[in-house]
Each structure stands twice: as C-alpha cells, then as structure tokens.
Design a protein around this motif. Structure first.
Motif, PDB file in Angstrom:
ATOM      1  N   UNK A 485       0.851  -1.193   0.000  1.00 58.12           N
ATOM      2  CA  UNK A 485       0.000   0.000   0.000  1.00 58.12           C
ATOM      3  C   UNK A 485       0.886   1.243   0.000  1.00 58.12           C
ATOM      4  N   UNK A 486       0.744   2.060  -1.060  1.00 60.39           N
ATOM      5  CA  UNK A 486       1.610   3.225  -1.256  1.00 60.39           C
ATOM      6  C   UNK A 486       0.776   4.503  -1.301  1.00 60.39           C
ATOM      7  N   UNK A 487       0.786   5.335  -0.230  1.00 64.08           N
ATOM      8  CA  UNK A 487       0.092   6.628  -0.293  1.00 64.08           C
ATOM      9  C   UNK A 487       0.749   7.506  -1.362  1.00 64.08           C
ATOM     10  N   UNK A 488      -0.039   7.997  -2.302  1.00 69.03           N
ATOM     11  CA  UNK A 488       0.512   8.768  -3.422  1.00 69.03           C
ATOM     12  C   UNK A 488       0.610  10.245  -3.084  1.00 69.03           C
ATOM     13  N   UNK A 489       1.727  10.859  -3.469  1.00 74.76           N
ATOM     14  CA  UNK A 489       1.870  12.300  -3.315  1.00 74.76           C
ATOM     15  C   UNK A 489       0.822  12.962  -4.216  1.00 74.76           C
ATOM     16  N   UNK A 490       0.108  13.925  -3.674  1.00 78.08           N
ATOM     17  CA  UNK A 490      -0.969  14.561  -4.436  1.00 78.08           C
ATOM     18  C   UNK A 490      -2.303  14.343  -3.767  1.00 78.08           C
ATOM     19  N   UNK A 491      -2.425  13.214  -3.044  1.00 80.13           N
ATOM     20  CA  UNK A 491      -3.655  12.957  -2.300  1.00 80.13           C
ATOM     21  C   UNK A 491      -4.887  13.008  -3.177  1.00 80.13           C
ATOM     22  N   UNK A 492      -5.803  13.937  -2.849  1.00 83.41           N
ATOM     23  CA  UNK A 492      -7.062  14.037  -3.580  1.00 83.41           C
ATOM     24  C   UNK A 492      -6.921  14.838  -4.866  1.00 83.41           C
ATOM     25  N   UNK A 493      -5.752  15.439  -5.116  1.00 84.34           N
ATOM     26  CA  UNK A 493      -5.493  16.124  -6.383  1.00 84.34           C
ATOM     27  C   UNK A 493      -5.183  15.064  -7.438  1.00 84.34           C
ATOM     28  N   UNK A 494      -6.172  14.794  -8.299  1.00 83.11           N
ATOM     29  CA  UNK A 494      -6.049  13.680  -9.232  1.00 83.11           C
ATOM     30  C   UNK A 494      -4.875  13.826 -10.205  1.00 83.11           C
ATOM     31  N   UNK A 495      -4.572  15.052 -10.626  1.00 81.15           N
ATOM     32  CA  UNK A 495      -3.465  15.255 -11.567  1.00 81.15           C
ATOM     33  C   UNK A 495      -2.124  14.913 -10.919  1.00 81.15           C
ATOM     34  N   UNK A 496      -1.909  15.420  -9.697  1.00 83.57           N
ATOM     35  CA  UNK A 496      -0.644  15.151  -9.006  1.00 83.57           C
ATOM     36  C   UNK A 496      -0.539  13.678  -8.613  1.00 83.57           C
ATOM     37  N   UNK A 497      -1.663  13.105  -8.133  1.00 85.03           N
ATOM     38  CA  UNK A 497      -1.658  11.694  -7.753  1.00 85.03           C
ATOM     39  C   UNK A 497      -1.412  10.818  -8.978  1.00 85.03           C
ATOM     40  N   UNK A 498      -1.947  11.244 -10.138  1.00 85.86           N
ATOM     41  CA  UNK A 498      -1.722  10.500 -11.384  1.00 85.86           C
ATOM     42  C   UNK A 498      -0.255  10.499 -11.787  1.00 85.86           C
ATOM     43  N   UNK A 499       0.418  11.645 -11.565  1.00 87.80           N
ATOM     44  CA  UNK A 499       1.856  11.725 -11.864  1.00 87.80           C
ATOM     45  C   UNK A 499       2.645  10.798 -10.942  1.00 87.80           C
ATOM     46  N   UNK A 500       2.244  10.713  -9.682  1.00 91.11           N
ATOM     47  CA  UNK A 500       2.907   9.803  -8.734  1.00 91.11           C
ATOM     48  C   UNK A 500       2.706   8.356  -9.161  1.00 91.11           C
ATOM     49  N   UNK A 501       1.501   8.031  -9.611  1.00 88.30           N
ATOM     50  CA  UNK A 501       1.205   6.670 -10.073  1.00 88.30           C
ATOM     51  C   UNK A 501       2.097   6.295 -11.257  1.00 88.30           C
ATOM     52  N   UNK A 502       2.225   7.207 -12.211  1.00 89.87           N
ATOM     53  CA  UNK A 502       3.062   6.933 -13.387  1.00 89.87           C
ATOM     54  C   UNK A 502       4.517   6.712 -12.983  1.00 89.87           C
ATOM     55  N   UNK A 528      -5.356   4.514  -9.759  1.00 81.70           N
ATOM     56  CA  UNK A 528      -4.997   3.630 -10.874  1.00 81.70           C
ATOM     57  C   UNK A 528      -6.242   3.218 -11.657  1.00 81.70           C
ATOM     58  N   UNK A 529      -7.340   2.919 -10.928  1.00 80.05           N
ATOM     59  CA  UNK A 529      -8.581   2.550 -11.597  1.00 80.05           C
ATOM     60  C   UNK A 529      -9.096   3.671 -12.465  1.00 80.05           C
ATOM     61  N   UNK A 530      -9.029   4.909 -11.959  1.00 76.04           N
ATOM     62  CA  UNK A 530      -9.454   6.076 -12.736  1.00 76.04           C
ATOM     63  C   UNK A 530      -8.579   6.250 -13.973  1.00 76.04           C
ATOM     64  N   UNK A 531      -7.262   6.059 -13.794  1.00 75.51           N
ATOM     65  CA  UNK A 531      -6.307   6.192 -14.898  1.00 75.51           C
ATOM     66  C   UNK A 531      -6.583   5.154 -15.980  1.00 75.51           C
ATOM     67  N   UNK A 532      -6.764   3.893 -15.576  1.00 71.14           N
ATOM     68  CA  UNK A 532      -7.018   2.821 -16.545  1.00 71.14           C
ATOM     69  C   UNK A 532      -8.370   2.993 -17.225  1.00 71.14           C
ATOM     70  N   UNK A 533      -9.358   3.453 -16.449  1.00 71.10           N
ATOM     71  CA  UNK A 533     -10.687   3.703 -17.007  1.00 71.10           C
ATOM     72  C   UNK A 533     -10.606   4.773 -18.092  1.00 71.10           C
ATOM     73  N   UNK A 534      -9.899   5.869 -17.795  1.00 66.94           N
ATOM     74  CA  UNK A 534      -9.740   6.951 -18.769  1.00 66.94           C
ATOM     75  C   UNK A 534      -9.086   6.451 -20.045  1.00 66.94           C
ATOM     76  N   UNK A 535      -8.002   5.682 -19.885  1.00 65.17           N
ATOM     77  CA  UNK A 535      -7.280   5.173 -21.056  1.00 65.17           C
ATOM     78  C   UNK A 535      -8.190   4.316 -21.925  1.00 65.17           C
TER      79      UNK A 535
END
Length: 749
Positions: A485-502, A528-535
C-alpha cells in the motif's frame, strides 16, 4: 418522391391492423410476455458485474490475481486522531492515552481485526499533530457497512472523552458505505418513483383525459418490468449492475411514454378530422407507427454503440437500454392499437373540461409554434445564422472540457462530516485515504530475491518522490501474494496523484520488482482505476462514435431515401450533443450558475459522462427528428409544396413533441436534484440537451435549413437508387380508401 397512392403494407401498419382485429389475443400475448419475462428473470437471478471484469489493463490483472488466489480483501478502516491546536502532539501523554483508548475501544467491539497503533506503523504526520489507527472489518467487505455501526459508536465514545483537545474521526470503506447509504440510499428510489407521477401529470395536461394519459404510462411501466426480467436472463451472458438498472428505467420511461404519445396523438387527430375509429387507428398505425419503428431501430443502434467500449458497466447499460427501447417499440405498435380498439371512444373518459375545450379550439395545432414558424420560414437564412450562432456559443465551453473520476469532496461537497474527515486525512497524510495498491504475485513470495525487491520497492517509492510513506506491506504466504500500500503524493489532487502513479509504474517498479523473474506486480487502487478507465474510454471513443454515426446515417438514408435528410439529421444531432457538453462544462467545470443546481466547486466532468451522453442523446434526439421529418415528408407526398409541408409538419407535431420533451426534461431533471454530483451532471446534461433539441433545433433550425434547401431536401443520387426502399410511403387518403381487411397482401418489412 413516389406515388402518394401506394398501398401501405409496412411492418407497423400490418402489426397495428392485426392487433386491432385480434384485440384480446394481442393484449393476452403482451401480458403473457411480461409475466414470463419477469418470472424467468426472477428465477435465473441477476449476475452483477464482477470487479475483475470492470476494466482492462493493470486494474483488471490485479483483480484477477486476487480472485484466483481466493483472497477476500477486507474493508479497511482508519481512525484519525488529530490535535485541535498546536500545543498537543503525538508524543504527549494525553495523545498517547487517546490512541490507546481508540485501539482498545474498536478491538473490544469484536467486529474488527488487525488493529494497529500509529506508534508501531509510523502513521504519524510530519508535524506530529495527527496519527492514524488502522484496522480491518471482519466478514465480507461488500456488507461491511451493515456491521460498522458499533465501531463508529465506540470511536464516538472516545471522541466525547477528548472533545476539548483532540479530533477523533473514523473513515474507510465500511463507514463511507454506511454514511452514503444513510444519506443517499433513498435518493435513487425517490427519483425513480417520482418519475411516474410526474409523467402522468404532464400527460394529463397533454391529453386532457385520464384514460388517454394512463395508457402511455401503463405501457412504459410494463415494458420496464419485462426488461427487468430480460436483464436477469441476459446478465448470465453480459453481467449487469445497479447503474444499468437506473439507466434502463430512465430510458424506458422516456421512450415508452414518447412512442405511445406519438401514436395516440395521431389517432386522436384523425378522429378529430372526421374519420371513424377504425380508419383513424389504421392511419395512426401506418404513419406514427412507422415513425416509431424507424426511431426505435435508430435508438437501439445508438445504444448498441456502448457495447464497443469494452467496459463492463457501459456494456451492461447499453444492452439494458437497447432491450427496453426494443420492448417499448414492439409494445407501442402491437398492444397499444389493440387497447385503443378495445376502448374506442372510452379513451376520452375522465376528461379535464378546460383542457379538452382548449384542444378542440386549437384543432391540435400549436398557435405558439405557428407564430414562430411564420417568422422562421419568412427569413430562413437569418433564422439559421441566429440559431446556429447561439448553439455554437453554448457549445463553445466544451472545447475546454476536463474529465476525471470525481473525488469524494467533489462528488458530495462538504455536506457530510465524513467528507471533511477525508480532507483532513489527505492534508495530514497525502494519499493516505486512497493509496495505490501493488498486488505482487511470485512463485515463492518468501524467496530472498522477492523479499529484497519488495523492500527495495518500498524504499524507492519514497526516495523517488512518488510517496511520502509510510508504505505498508501485507504478505499472504500461503497464496504467494503480497499487497503493498503506497500513499501517493498529491492525495485528492487527481493530476498530481496521477503523476505519482506513473512514476511508480514507469520508474520504481521496473527498477525493483520488475527485475525478478516470474514476478507480477500490477498496480491498482482508486487513482490507478481512474487512470485505466480513462485510457480505455479514450480508446473506445472513435469506434463508438463511428459506429453510432455511420449506422444512424444509413438507417435515415434507407428510411427517407434522401441523402440530404440523412446528412442534416446527423449534423443537427451532433449540434444538440455539443450544446449539452457546453452547458455541462459551463455549469459544473466553470461554475457559471452552479449555485442554481447545487454544483459549486466541482471543477470537472465525471469521466464516463461525455461518451454516455453522446450515445443516449444521439438516440433520443432521433425520436423527435424522425417524427417531425416523417410528417413533413408525408405532407410533401400529398402534394404540398416543400415550404407548406415544413410548416404543416412542424406545427402539427409541435404539441406532441413539446409534451414528450417536457416529460423527458422533467424525468431527467429529477436526477439533477440528487446530491451526488455524477447523477446531477447526468440529469442536467440530459434535460438541457432534450430541451434544446425539442425547441431550438426542431422548432427553428430544422425548418429553416429545410426551407433553404427546398426540393434538394429529397435529393438521392441515381447510384443510390438501388438501395432497399424502407420508406413505405403513407397517405391517409389512400389508407382510408383501402378495405379494412387486407390480409391477402404479403407482409413487407
């Protein structure tokens, strides 16, 4: 154009004729179909969409690993202990006492397991003012919300003891499930149940008679009931969901009522013109019945576009919508004529005197739209420029559309205490409330190289800047699976959290777990689910768009045998969809007038909505278009000039189109009143689009464009004359002159 005296043996005309002659048989077959569909569907049960089938890509792979391993992930809960001022920190005795009290209280409920203290898991914020006690709920995660209340009460008890100095709040899958069920669980049911009385009230005004108003609602409800049964059967091939159920109800009520409305209005109009009941019914079957079939097939094709997304939820919605439209269409051209034949003049029972007198005075034509049409047809070019300019201006904001999966605070605002807790956890522990989850599968999870890679991954996740920690690892030795379990930098900010995921996927994982042979490590979680869904959604836009537009174009071409009508149909529908997009972006993204619908501070459009709206609106827009153009074409075939045919077609259909649109707008607007922003966006988008479509597009732009084109409206190149002829040109005079029975003539489809 073809002969106006051609004998009509189209599918709708023959179906209506048969039903009127075999009234009780038609009604009995329909009732039997509805009862059988419901019974078989109930017996079969509904198969819901499985999490592992929701998405493709890494999210799907992770869910499949968990499923294959037979691991039931519990619902995780977190208790935030936070100092209310800067004087108290996690090292102070009172803070420690509160943490111990929380651990003891939740453990004492017997409803939880694996309770961890922040002093052992290092879940203490950098400023020392916040700490997290974490634990899992016992039992099935899907029903954890039903068992979490004793735990919430235990946490509230500790909060009461430390109310002056500490904030002690619980958040997690189970507590959110319970909170949302309590707050919004009845929202959908209220919206769904209120759709029926709203539609009935509008129909009473439209028809001025109780029996006539009840018929469309009754047929729509029976079509929905039958489709619910069919969904149970079909779900064993294509899993369904609660979302598919809600969408099916919305679409079923809209088209079911509309189709019956079209049919009833035409039958009434012919009787008002002096035709006997049998002739009026045959004319309605051949004219409005045909328009219903053309419209229904076109709507079904549009709904089928959702099957090309590859997303299980969308496929379920598309199939459910397609089925309810098909059932409503069949019911409208079969059982409705039978009921009208049985009722005869009794369809006018329960008259509302004032409305009845008003309709007789107007002769079924709209005085308002007569006045509008007079101006439009007098200056068609000016009308096109003004209407087109206005619609393009409304659609313009759509160019800057931002789509994303809405976060908890965007979806529900600050109206719920748990949303404020969510924000506080994210502020103190960025990403902690929705961490990325790495699902690691190896041949031997205890192998030294796997253990070393897991440790390296944990360290690099923090050193790379993707996470600020703490990174938690849970190992299931028996299944050779580990969860990281990895808390992503960006938290609820989806753009920043998405960059951390990448960063995790593209840099950290290849350098660590990726170097160990035989190890799988897909990364899942909310971000990650939101990212994959978007793709996946972006990848499906072109095939869905192409399928819907091309097939709708072909159907319009075959049904009207006019290249011009087919092209203008597609362009006008795209314009109404674009206007709906523009309104959504203006209200929900830019906040223009957001306070009017309770949508302040959302700032984005939920990811699935644009494609969903395109498919639904493209289909529903065809209802009005086919009905209006069919009436214009019918008038042209009867010898009127194109300009007179346009005026006659629009004015005579304006009343029924307005009534149908008001019902759709009212039903969709009900969903616009819900608290969830995703449902609010859907309701507002659909309501706005239907309103624009039925007024500006059908009442102004369509007649103005057709007036400018003149005889070119009916243009069909010679090389297309070989196409199948599905027009079945109808002329009421010819139908009235035919013998009542015509069974000896072969059926033409």
């Amino acid at each position: 154009m073809g002969s106006s005296q051609a004998r009509v043996r189209g599918l709708a005309a023959r179906a209506g004729g048969w039903s009127a002659r075999h009234r009780w048989a038609a009604v009995g077959i329909w009732v039997l179909f509805v009862v059988l569909a419901m019974g078989l569907g109930s017996a079969a049960g509904r198969v819901d969409v499985d999490e592992s089938d929701q998405l493709k890509g890494e999210t799907h792979t992770a869910a499949q690993i968990i499923k294959d391993a037979g691991i039931d992930e519990p619902a995780s809960e977190t208790v935030l202990i936070q100092a209310k001022d800067g004087r108290l920190t996690a090292t102070d005795a009172e803070f420690r006492s509160a943490v111990d009290a929380v651990v003891k209280a939740v453990d004492g409920t017997g409803a939880v397991t694996d309770v961890t203290s922040p002093y052992t898991t290092r879940t203490i914020s950098k400023d020392g003012r916040s700490a997290l006690v974490q634990f899992d709920m016992r039992g099935d995660a899907d029903t954890a919300g039903d068992r979490v209340e004793p735990v919430l009460k235990a946490v509230e008890g500790v909060q009461t003891e430390h109310a002056g100095t500490l904030r002690i709040e619980e958040i997690g899958g189970a507590s959110m499930m319970k909170t949302f069920k309590d707050a919004f669980g009845d929202d959908f049911k209220k919206a769904e149940y209120s759709a029926v009385p709203v539609a009935l009230g509008i129909l009473l005004i439209a028809f001025g008679a109780l029996v006539a108003a009840l018929l469309p609602v009754a047929l729509a409800i029976t079509a929905i009931m039958a489709t619910m049964g069919l969904m149970g059967l079909v779900s064993h091939v294509q899993p369904m969901s609660d979302t598919a159920n809600s969408v099916m109800l919305l679409v079923g009520m809209a088209v079911g009522v509309d189709y019956c409305l079209f049919y009833l209005r035409r039958e009434r109009e012919e009787r008002a013109a002096g035709r006997d009941a049998r002739t009026a019914l045959r004319i309605a079957a051949a004219t409005s019945g045909r328009a219903i079939v053309v419209s229904g097939v076109t709507v079904c094709v549009a709904m089928a576009g959702m099957l090309f997304t590859g997303l299980a939820t969308f496929e379920g919605m598309g199939l459910a919508s397609l089925m309810v439209v098909a059932v409503a269409m069949v019911g409208s051209v079969t059982v409705l004529p039978a009921l009208l034949s049985l009722l005869g003049e009794r369809v006018e029972k329960g008259r509302i005197p004032f409305l009845g007198r008003r309709r007789r005075r107007t002769g079924g034509e709209s005085r308002f739209w007569s006045a509008v049409l007079k101006g439009v047809l007098a200056r068609p070019l000016v009308s096109v420029v003004v209407a087109l300019g206005a619609l393009l201006a409304v659609a313009a904001p759509a160019l800057g559309m931002k789509t994303q999966q809405l976060t908890l605070d965007q979806e529900f605002g600050d109206s719920l205490p748990i949303v404020q807790t969510y924000n506080r956890v994210n502020d103190a522990f960025p990403g902690g409330s929705e961490p990325a989850e790495v699902v690691v599968r190896a041949k031997d999870i205890d192998a030294p190289e796997v253990k070393a890679a897991l440790a390296d991954f944990r360290d690099r996740a923090i050193s790379s800047g993707a996470s600020r920690g703490p990174v938690d690892i849970k190992v299931h030795e028996k299944q050779n699976v580990a969860f990281v379990y990895v808390p992503l930098v960006g938290g609820s900010d989806q753009d920043k959290a998405g960059a951390s995921l990448e960063k995790l996927r593209d840099e950290v994982r290849p350098a660590t777990l990726g170097k160990v042979a035989g190890v799988q490590a897909p990364i899942t979680g909310q971000v990650a689910g939101s990212h994959d869904f978007n793709d996946q959604l972006v990848g499906s836009v072109v095939p869905v768009f192409a399928f819907v537009v091309v097939f709708a174009f072909v159907l319009m071409l075959l049904s009207f045998r006019s290249l011009t009508v087919a092209i203008t149909s597609i362009l006008l529908n795209l314009l109404s969809v674009g206007a709906a997009y523009g309104i959504l972006v203006a209200v929900f993204q830019h906040g223009w007038g957001a306070s009017l619908v309770g949508a302040e501070g959302v700032g984005a459009i939920i990811t699935w909505l644009p494609l969903f709206l395109f498919v639904i609106l493209f289909g529903l827009s065809m209802d009005y278009h086919v009905f209006v153009v069919s009436r214009i074409r019918e008038a042209r075939l009867r010898g009127r000039s194109t300009k007179d045919a346009i005026a006659h077609g629009v004015v005579t259909t304006a009343g029924v189109v307005t009534s149908a649109a008001v019902i759709m707008v009212a039903v969709f607007a009900i969903f616009g009143t819900l608290s969830m922003q995703s449902m609010k966006q859907m309701g507002v988008g659909l309501a706005a689009a239907v309103l624009i479509d039925a007024t500006v597009i059908r009442g102004v732009l369509l007649p103005a464009v057709m007036a400018l084109l003149g005889e070119r409206n009916w243009y069909l190149p010679k090389w297309l004359h070989r196409l199948p002829d599905l027009t079945h040109d109808e002329a009421p005079e010819a139908i009235a002159a035919e013998p009542a029975r015509g069974e000896e003539e072969p059926l033409r489809v």
